[in-house]
Design an enzyme around this catalytic site. Structure first.
Site, PDB file in Angstrom:
ATOM      1  N   TYR A   1      -5.928   8.996   2.001  1.00 32.48           N
ATOM      2  CA  TYR A   1      -5.705   9.656   3.386  1.00 32.48           C
ATOM      3  C   TYR A   1      -4.707  10.496   3.588  1.00 32.48           C
ATOM      4  CZ  TYR A   1      -2.893   5.898   5.088  1.00 32.48           C
ATOM      5  OH  TYR A   1      -1.875   4.967   5.031  1.00 32.48           O
TER       6      TYR A   1
ATOM      7  N   ASP B   1     -26.934 -20.077  19.989  1.00 32.63           N
ATOM      8  CA  ASP B   1     -28.049 -20.750  19.916  1.00 32.63           C
ATOM      9  C   ASP B   1     -28.277 -22.062  19.070  1.00 32.63           C
ATOM     10  OD1 ASP B   1     -28.673 -19.098  17.741  1.00 32.63           O
ATOM     11  OD2 ASP B   1     -30.794 -18.826  18.403  1.00 32.63           O
TER      12      ASP B   1
ATOM     13  N   HIS C   1       0.944  -1.041   0.059  1.00 31.47           N
ATOM     14  CA  HIS C   1      -0.003  -0.073   0.032  1.00 31.47           C
ATOM     15  C   HIS C   1       0.903   1.090  -0.057  1.00 31.47           C
ATOM     16  CE1 HIS C   1      -2.458   3.145   2.072  1.00 31.47           C
ATOM     17  NE2 HIS C   1      -1.823   2.896   3.040  1.00 31.47           N
TER      18      HIS C   1
HETATM   19  P1  FAD Z   1       4.348  -5.925  12.516  1.00 33.84           P
HETATM   20  O1  FAD Z   1       4.636  -4.351  12.850  1.00 33.84           O
HETATM   21  O2  FAD Z   1       4.639  -6.116  11.379  1.00 33.84           O
HETATM   22  O3  FAD Z   1       4.953  -6.638  13.644  1.00 33.84           O
HETATM   23  C1  FAD Z   1       5.243  -8.224  13.395  1.00 33.84           C
HETATM   24  C2  FAD Z   1       6.798  -8.544  13.803  1.00 33.84           C
HETATM   25  O4  FAD Z   1       6.884 -10.024  13.862  1.00 33.84           O
HETATM   26  C3  FAD Z   1       7.727  -7.796  13.062  1.00 33.84           C
HETATM   27  O5  FAD Z   1       8.481  -6.899  13.757  1.00 33.84           O
HETATM   28  C4  FAD Z   1       8.792  -9.105  12.608  1.00 33.84           C
HETATM   29  O6  FAD Z   1       9.938  -8.908  12.404  1.00 33.84           O
HETATM   30  C5  FAD Z   1       8.269 -10.123  13.459  1.00 33.84           C
HETATM   31  N1  FAD Z   1       8.337 -11.491  13.010  1.00 33.84           N
HETATM   32  C6  FAD Z   1       7.620 -11.955  11.952  1.00 33.84           C
HETATM   33  N2  FAD Z   1       8.297 -13.149  11.786  1.00 33.84           N
HETATM   34  C7  FAD Z   1       8.916 -13.635  12.678  1.00 33.84           C
HETATM   35  C8  FAD Z   1       9.683 -14.725  13.053  1.00 33.84           C
HETATM   36  N3  FAD Z   1       9.700 -15.644  12.117  1.00 33.84           N
HETATM   37  N4  FAD Z   1      10.517 -14.758  14.176  1.00 33.84           N
HETATM   38  C9  FAD Z   1      10.538 -13.496  15.028  1.00 33.84           C
HETATM   39  N5  FAD Z   1       9.925 -12.520  14.322  1.00 33.84           N
HETATM   40  C10 FAD Z   1       9.169 -12.494  13.391  1.00 33.84           C
HETATM   41  N6  FAD Z   1      -2.623   1.068  10.512  1.00 33.84           N
HETATM   42  C11 FAD Z   1      -3.470   2.032  11.193  1.00 33.84           C
HETATM   43  O7  FAD Z   1      -4.219   1.723  12.151  1.00 33.84           O
HETATM   44  N7  FAD Z   1      -3.273   3.370  10.858  1.00 33.84           N
HETATM   45  C12 FAD Z   1      -2.650   3.720   9.753  1.00 33.84           C
HETATM   46  O8  FAD Z   1      -2.656   4.806   9.287  1.00 33.84           O
HETATM   47  C13 FAD Z   1      -1.630   2.684   8.983  1.00 33.84           C
HETATM   48  N8  FAD Z   1      -1.364   3.049   7.812  1.00 33.84           N
HETATM   49  C14 FAD Z   1      -0.421   2.249   7.446  1.00 33.84           C
HETATM   50  C15 FAD Z   1       0.283   2.477   6.094  1.00 33.84           C
HETATM   51  C16 FAD Z   1       1.051   1.779   5.690  1.00 33.84           C
HETATM   52  C17 FAD Z   1       2.000   2.105   4.485  1.00 33.84           C
HETATM   53  C18 FAD Z   1       1.267   0.347   6.038  1.00 33.84           C
HETATM   54  C19 FAD Z   1       2.034  -0.660   5.518  1.00 33.84           C
HETATM   55  C20 FAD Z   1       0.398  -0.134   7.331  1.00 33.84           C
HETATM   56  C21 FAD Z   1      -0.417   1.009   7.862  1.00 33.84           C
HETATM   57  N9  FAD Z   1      -1.232   0.350   8.721  1.00 33.84           N
HETATM   58  C22 FAD Z   1      -1.947   1.406   9.501  1.00 33.84           C
HETATM   59  C23 FAD Z   1      -1.294  -0.744   9.233  1.00 33.84           C
HETATM   60  C24 FAD Z   1      -0.413  -1.213  10.303  1.00 33.84           C
HETATM   61  O9  FAD Z   1       0.868  -0.615  10.190  1.00 33.84           O
HETATM   62  C25 FAD Z   1      -0.310  -2.407  10.757  1.00 33.84           C
HETATM   63  O10 FAD Z   1      -1.504  -3.140  10.577  1.00 33.84           O
HETATM   64  C26 FAD Z   1       0.239  -3.152  12.132  1.00 33.84           C
HETATM   65  O11 FAD Z   1       1.543  -2.181  12.327  1.00 33.84           O
HETATM   66  C27 FAD Z   1       0.567  -4.356  12.280  1.00 33.84           C
HETATM   67  O12 FAD Z   1       1.238  -4.384  13.501  1.00 33.84           O
HETATM   68  P2  FAD Z   1       1.747  -5.774  14.043  1.00 33.84           P
HETATM   69  O13 FAD Z   1       2.482  -5.843  15.363  1.00 33.84           O
HETATM   70  O14 FAD Z   1       0.692  -7.069  13.782  1.00 33.84           O
HETATM   71  O15 FAD Z   1       2.826  -6.379  12.714  1.00 33.84           O
HETATM   72  N1  THG Z   2     -33.311 -24.374  12.412  1.00 33.58           N
HETATM   73  C1  THG Z   2     -32.536 -25.333  13.058  1.00 33.58           C
HETATM   74  N2  THG Z   2     -31.441 -25.140  13.802  1.00 33.58           N
HETATM   75  C2  THG Z   2     -31.265 -23.929  14.096  1.00 33.58           C
HETATM   76  C3  THG Z   2     -31.884 -22.643  13.300  1.00 33.58           C
HETATM   77  C4  THG Z   2     -33.031 -23.020  12.670  1.00 33.58           C
HETATM   78  N3  THG Z   2     -30.276 -23.502  14.657  1.00 33.58           N
HETATM   79  C5  THG Z   2     -29.668 -22.089  14.715  1.00 33.58           C
HETATM   80  C6  THG Z   2     -30.607 -20.884  14.513  1.00 33.58           C
HETATM   81  N4  THG Z   2     -31.643 -21.267  13.677  1.00 33.58           N
HETATM   82  C7  THG Z   2     -31.197 -21.117  16.007  1.00 33.58           C
HETATM   83  N5  THG Z   2     -32.422 -20.153  16.210  1.00 33.58           N
HETATM   84  C8  THG Z   2     -33.746 -20.594  16.510  1.00 33.58           C
HETATM   85  C9  THG Z   2     -34.490 -19.425  16.988  1.00 33.58           C
HETATM   86  C10 THG Z   2     -35.845 -19.855  17.516  1.00 33.58           C
HETATM   87  C11 THG Z   2     -36.196 -21.149  17.282  1.00 33.58           C
HETATM   88  C12 THG Z   2     -35.227 -21.905  16.417  1.00 33.58           C
HETATM   89  C13 THG Z   2     -34.173 -21.822  16.066  1.00 33.58           C
HETATM   90  C14 THG Z   2     -37.580 -21.643  17.650  1.00 33.58           C
HETATM   91  N6  THG Z   2     -38.090 -21.248  18.681  1.00 33.58           N
HETATM   92  C15 THG Z   2     -39.242 -21.473  19.420  1.00 33.58           C
HETATM   93  C16 THG Z   2     -39.805 -20.270  20.083  1.00 33.58           C
HETATM   94  O1  THG Z   2     -39.114 -19.386  20.606  1.00 33.58           O
HETATM   95  O2  THG Z   2     -40.984 -20.399  20.345  1.00 33.58           O
HETATM   96  C17 THG Z   2     -38.515 -22.555  20.630  1.00 33.58           C
HETATM   97  C18 THG Z   2     -40.021 -22.942  21.518  1.00 33.58           C
HETATM   98  C19 THG Z   2     -39.172 -23.929  22.300  1.00 33.58           C
HETATM   99  O3  THG Z   2     -38.264 -23.939  22.843  1.00 33.58           O
HETATM  100  O4  THG Z   2     -39.837 -25.081  22.368  1.00 33.58           O
HETATM  101  O5  THG Z   2     -38.336 -22.275  16.722  1.00 33.58           O
HETATM  102  O6  THG Z   2     -33.851 -22.173  12.038  1.00 33.58           O
HETATM  103  N7  THG Z   2     -32.822 -26.625  12.603  1.00 33.58           N
END
Ligand code: FAD
Ligand code: THG
Length: 827
Positions: free
Chosen positions: A259, A550, A225
């Site tokens: 930005y 759920d 980037h």
């Molecule tokens: P890193 O800082 O990369 O740290 C990971 C570390 O792991 C490194 O130091 C590396 O050396 C180490 N490592 C990897 N492999 C090993 C290994 N095998 N052994 C030991 N060490 C290892 N984010 C924002 O929020 N705002 C911004 O404005 C923004 N601007 C950006 C602009 C640019 C140009 C870029 C490139 C990024 C930007 N980001 C921004 C993103 C942000 O920089 C990153 O998401 C963030 O710094 C990641 O942090 P991190 O600690 O996960 O990774």
């Molecule tokens: N079907 C099946 N599994 C599921 C869902 C589904 N799992 C994930 C998600 N959907 C779960 N959510 C619900 C929400 C409500 C009900 C069923 C699944 C439901 N509720 C009755 C009630 O509230 O009146 C239960 C009555 C009772 O407990 O007897 O039917 O869509 N297979």
């Protein structure tokens, strides 16, 4: 001698340093942070991060993470030098569409408790003096946004952690993860093994390489980037000094994918306005060694990619016409298939964790969540959009990760509707009925890789027959997208005739073996020891009583259960809870099976003639399941209905799915059967008050707050989360009366304004909650919104939903809105 676990953190970037700080703050003092690069500037993404922190996000969790980073870094300094400066954040609109969207974005901030204002062009220019007044239509100003000095913060955090016992070790590359008996035991470096009880990889975009050491997929794509600095800008000279560095708000110009921030008297510019430039980790190394380059995460600047964006910079900020691009680089950081970070423990090697694909913006919050997970076993944050196990296996393949993550780069500043599906890859997972659905003009949206019909154009023919009472009002531009009035027809036919719904994408897990009953009993709030054929709606809680999911649990045999679940996280959860004696097997049967929901008052007339089995009310009662044959197809029929109508979920194996569809379809012709899609489905389930996990409730909420206390059977004995929620009930009271907030049903007073979700809800003129799910209720003839609100907002209370800046009056309603006495469903 400390007794806390020995923790090794791989990576001393902003995530690793924050984690060392958060862990040591919680008394975990045997922490070693290793980095392949030199300290403190390791050469990772953090080393050169410009550090803009914008808190706005549709995700509550992501905003919470950002807000925590703001608060934490604001209280941090390095020998008096600031680590965070609240200069504010300004997003400007230069198109009418963007101006409208800024209102939606402001709604998210309000929902998540961050103050902001929509500002006129004059105010934009007052806040950011370099803006061209004539180009800007308005802005969104968030005063608490600002600039993080990421590299400086890393040093400050490292010092603080070191003072509490942590050790930072640079120039040490991790080349392997040591393990024994399924547990991590240390990390291997060229200098030997560093022993550990817990290893957390915070390796940023190197994450996949570390993951590979334990066979763990880390679905991220390193992308370059562009970031540039201009030379001196005359208008800025004298405004800042080296110490103050910046005075104007950080600035986003999303219409041009750009930005901006100040660097004393220069401007730094980040650009997403170029083609995605994926980086292969192998290309960053020489013979397996880290290259000599001090900054492996900085690639040479590709000037051509910045030519167009530079024009746009100068149009927005005319002061740049007198400046030139002085330096630039292509910096590498991580993108993921859905844009979220990757947090979680290896499924195979206990004690091996990752926290990757994390921005500076979210770094402190993510680190806090991980520290809570490691120390307390749970976090206050809803991590379902951050958990590395949220992906299906196919979503972790290199091609999928590359294509979807690159797409996220392209779309990073686009105005996206919540229902907007990815364009590619598509048709990855199709149900056996797909051909028939296409013939009926299904309009498919994508979810979890599945093609899911939202409505069927074939049903447009029925619009002419739609009774006046069912005719939906016109929608505004936003809620009309990815929607059709045909949904009204499908809802109407479901309530008054019969409809077929493709339920195949519903996650299905088979839990079997002699220990299956005991396992499910321990993991859920319901009574599981019922007769074969029983189906139970139940909750899986975490230790603190938060709702992890759920489920519907169908006992299909003494030792065989089918769990209707919400997604891959459920499978991961069950797999981790398996007893070590091998007495339980869990199998994901989703892909090998399929399901049709046949629902509506005429459902029995459709199904019974096709079967010798008894589908009467006595033959198969509500919430019972049985094996049967329908039109010769062996099925499992479960009498339940997420749309709240008479009928069954009918399951069969994938090979026989098309046959099942055709048999039901043919038999239904005389009854006027239709195929119906998810638009109607979502409307009908809200009318019935059925919650959708991940939208309406998460681990942040307990069952009583969520209105699901009926699914909790404290008397059944011990289960996960029981002691936590037992405390809520008080001595003899009803726990539902003691809650301070509640998932509430709202109906919209004007009868026509349909909202999208995530909007703030105002009570007595103050922000008091937010919308979780919304739809037009076709049966009740009004829009419905479910929202989290203070418990004081009892039925009858007037509230307002803020939708694109407009306050829409709504009223808290008693729920469910349709069939509260279960007359329709229990016949
Ligand atoms: P890193 O800082 O990369 O740290 C990971 C570390 O792991 C490194 O130091 C590396 O050396 C180490 N490592 C990897 N492999 C090993 C290994 N095998 N052994 C030991 N060490 C290892 N984010 C924002 O929020 N705002 C911004 O404005 C923004 N601007 C950006 C602009 C640019 C140009 C870029 C490139 C990024 C930007 N980001 C921004 C993103 C942000 O920089 C990153 O998401 C963030 O710094 C990641 O942090 P991190 O600690 O996960 O990774
Ligand atoms: N079907 C099946 N599994 C599921 C869902 C589904 N799992 C994930 C998600 N959907 C779960 N959510 C619900 C929400 C409500 C009900 C069923 C699944 C439901 N509720 C009755 C009630 O509230 O009146 C239960 C009555 C009772 O407990 O007897 O039917 O869509 N297979």
């Amino acid at each position: 001698m400390s007794t806390s676990p020995r923790v090794v953190i791989i990576g001393a970037g902003v995530v690793g340093a924050n984690l060392a700080d958060e862990l040591t703050a919680r008394g975990v003092d045997r922490v070693t942070v290793v980095d392949q690069g030199p300290l403190p500037l390791t050469g990772g993404s953090t080393s050169h991060a410009p550090g803009l922190v914008f808190q706005v996000s549709p995700s509550k969790t992501m905003t919470q993470f950002a807000t925590y980073t703001v608060d934490k870094f604001s209280g941090l300094d390095l020998d008096g030098a600031w680590c965070f400066k609240k200069v504010g954040g300004l997003e400007v609109a230069t198109t009418p569409e963007r101006l409208v969207d800024l209102r939606r974005r402001q709604g998210w901030l309000t929902s998540w408790g961050v103050e902001s204002t929509l500002v006129e062009p004059d105010e934009c220019v007052r806040l950011h003096g370099l803006l061209d007044r004539d180009r800007v239509l308005g802005g969104l100003h968030t005063p608490t946004d600002g600039l993080a000095k990421a590299a400086r913060a890393v040093i400050a955090l490292a010092r603080r952690a070191e003072a509490r016992g942590a050790r930072f070790q640079g120039s040490t590359r991790v080349i392997g993860i040591e393990q024994a008996a399924g547990r991590v035991t240390g990390v291997r470096t060229p200098d030997g093994v560093i022993e550990a009880d817990v290893v957390v990889s915070c390796a940023g975009f190197w994450g996949p390489a570390i993951g590979a050491m334990v066979g763990m997929d880390v679905p991220l794509l390193p992308l370059a980037h562009q970031y540039v600095k201009t030379g001196q800008v005359a208008e800025l000279v004298g405004r800042n000094d080296e110490a103050s560095e910046i005075g104007m708000p950080i600035l986003r110009y999303q219409d041009a994918d750009l930005y901006f921030r100040e660097h004393v008297d220069r401007i730094g510019i980040g650009s997403y306005a170029h083609r995605p430039m994926p980086v292969r980790l192998a290309d960053l190394e020489d013979d397996g060694e880290v290259t000599d380059s001090a900054m492996p995460s900085m690639l040479p600047f590709t000037e051509d990619d910045f030519a167009g964006p530079w024009e746009q910079c100068r149009e927005l900020l005319p002061a740049l016409n007198g400046a030139k691009v002085e330096e630039g680089f292509n910096g590498i950081f991580s993108f993921t298939p859905d844009g979220g970070p990757l947090i979680g423990e290896s499924p195979d090697v206990a004690g091996f964790w990752i926290a990757e694909a994390v921005w500076v913006t979210h770094s402190a919050g993510v680190a806090k969540a991980v520290a809570q997970l490691l120390v307390d076993g749970r976090t206050e944050y809803d991590l379902h959009g951050c958990d590395v196990h949220r992906f299906e296996e196919f979503q972790r393949s290199a091609d999928y990760v590359e294509e979807t993550s690159a797409q996220n780069f392209v779309e990073i500043y686009d105005i996206l509707h919540p229902l907007q599906p990815k364009e590619s890859p598509r048709n990855l997972r199709v149900s056996p009925f797909h051909r028939r659905q296409e013939e009926l003009g299904a309009v498919f949206l994508e979810g979890g890789g599945w093609e899911r019909p939202h409505w069927y154009e074939a049903n447009a023919a029925l619009l002419a027959d739609l009774p006046a009472a069912w005719t939906p009002p016109q929608r505004d531009d936003w809620s009309a997208q990815f929607h059709s009035p045909i949904a009204a027809v499908e809802a109407w036919r479901t309530r008054e005739g019969v409809a077929m719904y493709d339920m195949t994408p519903l996650k299905r897990l088979e839990v079997s073996g002699p220990g299956a009953l005991a396992l499910l009993d321990r993991l859920t709030t319901g009574k599981m020891d019922k007769s074969v054929g029983a189906v139970t709606y139940t909750l899986a809680l975490d230790e603190a009583g938060g709702i992890r999911s759920d489920w519907t649990v169908a006992r299909l045999g003494r030792d065989r259960f089918q769990v209707g679940a919400n997604g891959p996280l459920d499978l991961d959860h069950l797999n981790r809870q398996l007893p070590s004696d091998g007495s339980v097997q869990v199998r994901d049967i989703t892909g090998g099976t399929c399901c049709i929901g046949v629902w509506g008052p005429l459902a029995r007339e459709l199904v019974q003639p096709l079967s010798d089995d008894d589908f009467t009310n006595e033959g198969l009662k509500y919430f019972r399941a049985k094996q049967a044959r329908i039109g010769g197809v062996p099925v499992v029929a479960m009498r339940l209905s997420y749309v709240g109508e008479l009928g069954w979920e009918i399951y069969t194996s994938a090979d026989l799915g098309l046959r099942l569809w055709d048999v039901l379809w043919a038999a239904g012709q005389d009854l006027g059967v239709i195929a119906a899609g998810r638009a109607a489905f979502n409307s009908l389930r809200l009318e019935k008050g059925y919650r959708a996990w991940g939208h309406d409730m998460t681990t942040e909420h307990n069952p009583y707050e969520a209105g699901l206390g009926f699914a909790v059977r404290p008397a059944k004995g011990e289960f996960v989360g029981r002691s936590a929620i037992a405390g809520l009930a008080g001595l003899d009271g009803n726990p539902a009366d003691t809650v301070s907030r509640r998932l509430s049903c709202l109906t919209v007073d004007d009868g026509e304004s349909v909202v999208l979700g995530h909007e703030p809800v105002f009570l007595d003129g103050q922000p008091a909650g937010y919308v979780t799910s919304a739809a037009f209720g076709h049966t009740v003839g009004r829009p419905i919104a479910y929202a989290w609100l203070p418990a004081s907002a009892t039925p009858g209370t007037s509230v307002e939903i803020e939708y694109f800046g407009r306050r829409i009056p709504a009223t808290v309603a008693a729920e469910p809105l349709v069939d509260p006495d279960m007359a329709r469903i229990r016949r």
